[in-house]
Scaffold this motif. Structure first.
Motif, PDB file in Angstrom:
ATOM      1  N   THR A 183      46.624  43.344 -17.237  1.00  0.00           N
ATOM      2  CA  THR A 183      46.540  44.856 -18.058  1.00  0.00           C
ATOM      3  C   THR A 183      46.354  44.265 -19.620  1.00  0.00           C
ATOM      4  OG1 THR A 183      49.101  44.646 -18.424  1.00  0.00           O
ATOM      5  CG2 THR A 183      47.994  46.119 -16.575  1.00  0.00           C
ATOM      6  N   PRO A 184      45.660  45.101 -20.336  1.00  0.00           N
ATOM      7  CA  PRO A 184      44.975  46.352 -19.901  1.00  0.00           C
ATOM      8  C   PRO A 184      43.826  46.059 -18.847  1.00  0.00           C
ATOM      9  CG  PRO A 184      44.123  45.844 -22.182  1.00  0.00           C
ATOM     10  CD  PRO A 184      45.318  44.847 -21.934  1.00  0.00           C
ATOM     11  N   ARG A 186      40.364  46.393 -17.031  1.00  0.00           N
ATOM     12  CA  ARG A 186      39.283  46.520 -17.385  1.00  0.00           C
ATOM     13  C   ARG A 186      38.670  47.522 -16.232  1.00  0.00           C
ATOM     14  NH1 ARG A 186      39.165  40.881 -17.787  1.00  0.00           N
ATOM     15  NH2 ARG A 186      39.140  40.474 -19.732  1.00  0.00           N
ATOM     16  N   THR A 187      37.544  48.199 -16.376  1.00  0.00           N
ATOM     17  CA  THR A 187      36.924  49.204 -15.202  1.00  0.00           C
ATOM     18  C   THR A 187      35.489  48.703 -14.966  1.00  0.00           C
ATOM     19  OG1 THR A 187      36.198  50.793 -16.921  1.00  0.00           O
ATOM     20  CG2 THR A 187      38.407  51.065 -15.995  1.00  0.00           C
TER      21      THR A 187
END
Length: 193
Positions: A183-184, A186-187
């Motif tokens: 985290t964070p 990714r998408t």
């Protein structure tokens, strides 16, 4: 002349079979990863959200497709669901939902919409191996491919997956994926891998 032709064909077939048996005997085994860490446990690694990036290569090694996968794993006791959404570079979006069960300390079974029968998996050290038959639409036809699927957990967040797709025992394609759950998170680029 016919006898010589038959001898040549016999020698060619014998050479191919011998080479195949020799190469088969040299394949990696899960026991090669005894005492390696981290200890891969699907119920731990495939818990929560993660993203993977991958590619498909044909039998000549040419990349034919690229993709990104967003997935979420949820486990309760020894059963889990791994929900996957694939975004391909040509705009195709597809889904797979694995129903996974831990049946022993190092053994798992699984089912999914496009898997014929039951998938079986075993882990040892940082490696895991799955074998199953995948039903895949190619153009207007549907084919069944045997998959020899290996996962290697590198650390708490990252893993590599390599799979060979075979038809009649011959590798027709290879898949490579890189998983990341740090985290964070990714998408995926929804416009294509």
């Amino acid at each position: 002349m016919l006898t010589n032709l038959l001898k040549v064909r016999y020698l060619a077939v014998a050479t191919i079979l011998s080479s195949t048996l020799l190469l088969t005997g040299c394949q990696a085994q899960l026991s090669d990863y005894d005492n390696t860490t981290p200890n891969l446990k699907y119920e731990n690694y495939f818990q929560g959200p993660m993203v993977a990036w991958g590619m498909v290569q044909d039998y000549q090694g040419k990349v034919t497709r690229r993709f990104c996968v967003e997935m979420t794993g949820t486990w309760q006791n020894n059963t889990g669901v791994l929900a996957e959404t694939f975004y391909f570079d040509d705009g195709e979006v597809s889904y797979r939902n694995w129903q996974l069960t831990k049946v022993a300390n190092d053994k798992y079974i699984g089912e999914a919409e496009d898997v014929i029968g039951e998938a079986s998996g075993t882990v040892n050290g940082f490696a895991g191996k799955w074998q199953y038959t995948l039903s895949l639409d190619v153009g207007e036809s549907n084919y069944h491919f045997a998959l020899d699927d290996w996962l290697y957990q590198l650390d708490e967040y990252r893993a590599f997956n390599k799979a060979k797709m075979k038809k009649f025992g011959i590798t027709v394609a290879e898949l490579t994926l890189f998983f990341d759950k740090q985290t964070p998170l990714r998408t995926c680029d929804k416009k294509g891998a």
